[in-house]
Design an enzyme around this catalytic site. Structure first.
Site, PDB file in Angstrom:
ATOM      1  CE  LYS A   1       0.511  -1.066  -0.965  1.00  0.00           C
ATOM      2  NZ  LYS A   1      -0.157  -1.915  -1.952  1.00  0.00           N
TER       3      LYS A   1
ATOM      4  CG  HIS B   1       0.062  -3.550 -10.329  1.00  0.00           C
ATOM      5  ND1 HIS B   1      -1.162  -3.007 -10.044  1.00  0.00           N
ATOM      6  CD2 HIS B   1       0.871  -3.237  -9.276  1.00  0.00           C
ATOM      7  CE1 HIS B   1      -1.122  -2.405  -8.863  1.00  0.00           C
ATOM      8  NE2 HIS B   1       0.106  -2.528  -8.378  1.00  0.00           N
TER       9      HIS B   1
ATOM     10  CG  ASP C   1       3.475  -6.779  -1.392  1.00  0.00           C
ATOM     11  OD1 ASP C   1       3.313  -7.822  -2.053  1.00  0.00           O
ATOM     12  OD2 ASP C   1       2.737  -5.789  -1.504  1.00  0.00           O
TER      13      ASP C   1
ATOM     14  CB  THR D   1      -1.522  -8.763   4.370  1.00  0.00           C
ATOM     15  OG1 THR D   1      -0.942  -7.477   4.139  1.00  0.00           O
ATOM     16  CG2 THR D   1      -1.283  -9.650   3.155  1.00  0.00           C
TER      17      THR D   1
ATOM     18  CG  ASP E   1      -0.552  -5.975   0.662  1.00  0.00           C
ATOM     19  OD1 ASP E   1      -0.756  -5.963   1.885  1.00  0.00           O
ATOM     20  OD2 ASP E   1       0.317  -5.285   0.109  1.00  0.00           O
TER      21      ASP E   1
ATOM     22  NE  ARG F   1      -4.509   0.947  -4.383  1.00  0.00           N
ATOM     23  CZ  ARG F   1      -3.518   0.120  -4.669  1.00  0.00           C
ATOM     24  NH1 ARG F   1      -2.271   0.464  -4.408  1.00  0.00           N
ATOM     25  NH2 ARG F   1      -3.772  -1.068  -5.192  1.00  0.00           N
TER      26      ARG F   1
ATOM     27  CD  GLU G   1       0.348  -8.537  -3.345  1.00  0.00           C
ATOM     28  OE1 GLU G   1       1.384  -9.129  -2.970  1.00  0.00           O
ATOM     29  OE2 GLU G   1       0.102  -7.354  -3.049  1.00  0.00           O
TER      30      GLU G   1
ATOM     31  CD  GLU H   1      -3.719  -2.393 -11.784  1.00  0.00           C
ATOM     32  OE1 GLU H   1      -3.139  -2.697 -12.844  1.00  0.00           O
ATOM     33  OE2 GLU H   1      -3.741  -3.135 -10.773  1.00  0.00           O
TER      34      GLU H   1
ATOM     35  CD  GLN I   1       0.099   2.825  -2.011  1.00  0.00           C
ATOM     36  OE1 GLN I   1      -1.051   2.404  -2.104  1.00  0.00           O
ATOM     37  NE2 GLN I   1       1.084   2.314  -2.707  1.00  0.00           N
TER      38      GLN I   1
ATOM     39  CD  GLU J   1      -1.501  -3.670  -3.727  1.00  0.00           C
ATOM     40  OE1 GLU J   1      -0.630  -4.420  -3.244  1.00  0.00           O
ATOM     41  OE2 GLU J   1      -1.271  -2.500  -4.080  1.00  0.00           O
TER      42      GLU J   1
END
Length: 405
Positions: free
Chosen positions: A243, A123, A116, A247, A223, A227, A191, A348, A230, A189
């Site tokens: 993570k 971002h 990844d 996925t 993904d 948070r 992607e 975000e 993480q 996420e």
């Protein structure tokens, strides 16, 4: 043009023809091509035409086909284009058209390795401002190399798979010690994933010019990210349990040849990159994602202005001599644009949870149990119009995890 009826607005027009693996009733899973709202069952069609390698379409994954390499990929695409455009093929193909509503889509590839990246400047800048408000948002290495990490291939799941809320260690900002429990800041996420077909040799880097010799096509990637897990664990070695729990990828693999009409030059990079990352014809793709929370559109991230190209990601992935294998998947990292409604993650979109989204009369920050997330995407042509070239969608619903201990 195609003799097959294609509903207006279908993502799977006659120039797309993505490949995937489907199961019809109690039959064994096998390879099909999507067109309109139907699937072409390729194994019996190829057998009827006595094609070499027809048995590859009877496999439960695309890996054997992907391993054949670019000449075979291109020949297969030309065959598919003829099947759907030449009315003389109707009698051969029509008995093997199956409504997509009647099949269950499977994971399209057996994923060998998963990497990844972190290729969106918007971002990376947003997260830098959130995590390091008193420092420069981009770390010194970011514009010199495509930052990435190795993920867990075994937790890549097919679209539609429920996502169990993960548990792990997390530490509140006002606490002195961590606690163990379910993630309270579960995120997405958005992607784009690249599927490797032709393997490379251990000890021999892949150049940016050879990108299309190794990569067959793309899938949508979500993904999922915890948070809070993480934030506590990622220093000093980066993403781990926050993570690796799941996925999701979309079921249809869109070929690079189909995407060629949407290729756009890579934006200028400053400072200049090192020679192994430089190339004359580096491209991105003019793709726009759409993110739906419980059926409501909340964001539309654009891919075309991503800072690092997929060819550069592959070149850097192998720069130390690491090899790629058939079925490898590498992803772009979260795609975000400059506008608030173009951000590709909830951290975000809600600015760390401080600015909740109002969706259907309810405020949302991070994901709650029962929430369903769907990401879809479309490519655009050189004239800016939406092509009949969609990437389908990737969906997942959050289910409760085990109780805190």
């Amino acid at each position: 043009m195609s003799w097959i009826d294609i509903p207006d607005g279908s993502p799977f027009g006659p120039e797309n023809l993505p490949l995937g693996v489907f199961r019809h009733g109690d039959e064994e899973p096998r390879v099909g091509a999507a067109i309109g709202d139907q699937v072409i069952d390729l194994a019996p069609v190829a057998s009827a035409q006595m094609l070499d390698g027809a048995q590859l379409f009877a496999q439960p994954s695309l890996n054997a086909f992907l391993a054949l390499g670019r000449p075979a990929w291109r020949a297969t695409r030309n065959w598919l284009l003829d099947l759907v455009s030449n009315s003389a093929e109707r009698d051969t193909v029509e008995p093997h058209l199956i409504p997509q509503s009647a099949v269950g889509m499977q994971l399209p590839v057996e994923v060998a390795d998963y990497v990844d990246f972190y290729a969106s400047e918007q971002h990376a800048t947003n997260l830098g401002r959130l995590f390091r408000p008193d420092s420069e948002p981009l770390l010194p290495n970011w514009k010199h190399l495509p930052v990435g990490y190795h993920g867990r291939a075994g937790t890549i799941v097919a679209s539609g798979t429920d996502i169990v809320r993960p548990s792990g260690q997390r530490k509140a900002s006002d606490a002195t010690v961590p606690t163990y429990g379910r993630s309270q800041r579960l995120d997405i996420e958005v992607e784009l994933g690249y599927v490797v077909g032709t393997p490379s040799t251990l000890g021999k880097p892949v150049s940016v010019e050879d990108f299309e010799e190794h990569v067959y096509g793309v899938v949508l990637v979500n993904d999922w990210s915890a948070r809070d897990l993480q934030a506590w664990e990622y220093v000093p070695l980066g993403p781990f349990l926050g993570k690796s729990f799941a996925t999701s990828i979309s079921p249809w693999v869109v070929s690079l040849d189909a995407l060629a009409a949407s290729a756009v030059p890579l934006p200028a990079q400053d400072p200049p990159v090192l020679p192994y990352l430089a190339g004359k014809n580096l491209v991105n793709y003019d793709i726009t994602f759409e993110v739906y929370l419980n059926g409501h559109l909340v964001s539309s991230p654009p891919y075309r202005d991503l800072y690092w190209s997929p060819a550069q990601m592959l070149a850097h992935l192998t720069a130390n001599g690491a090899s790629v294998r058939t079925g490898d998947l590498y992803a772009s990292g979260t795609v975000s644009g400059p506008e608030k409604n173009q951000r590709g993650s909830f951290i975000e979109l809600t600015w760390g949870g401080r600015e909740p989204l109002l969706v259907n009369g309810k405020h949302h920050t991070f994901l709650e149990d029962g929430d369903e997330l769907t990401i879809s995407a479309w490519a655009r042509g050189s004239d800016g119009s939406r092509l009949g070239l969609g990437l389908g969608e990737v969906t997942g619903r959050i289910t409760p995890g085990s109780r805190d201990k």
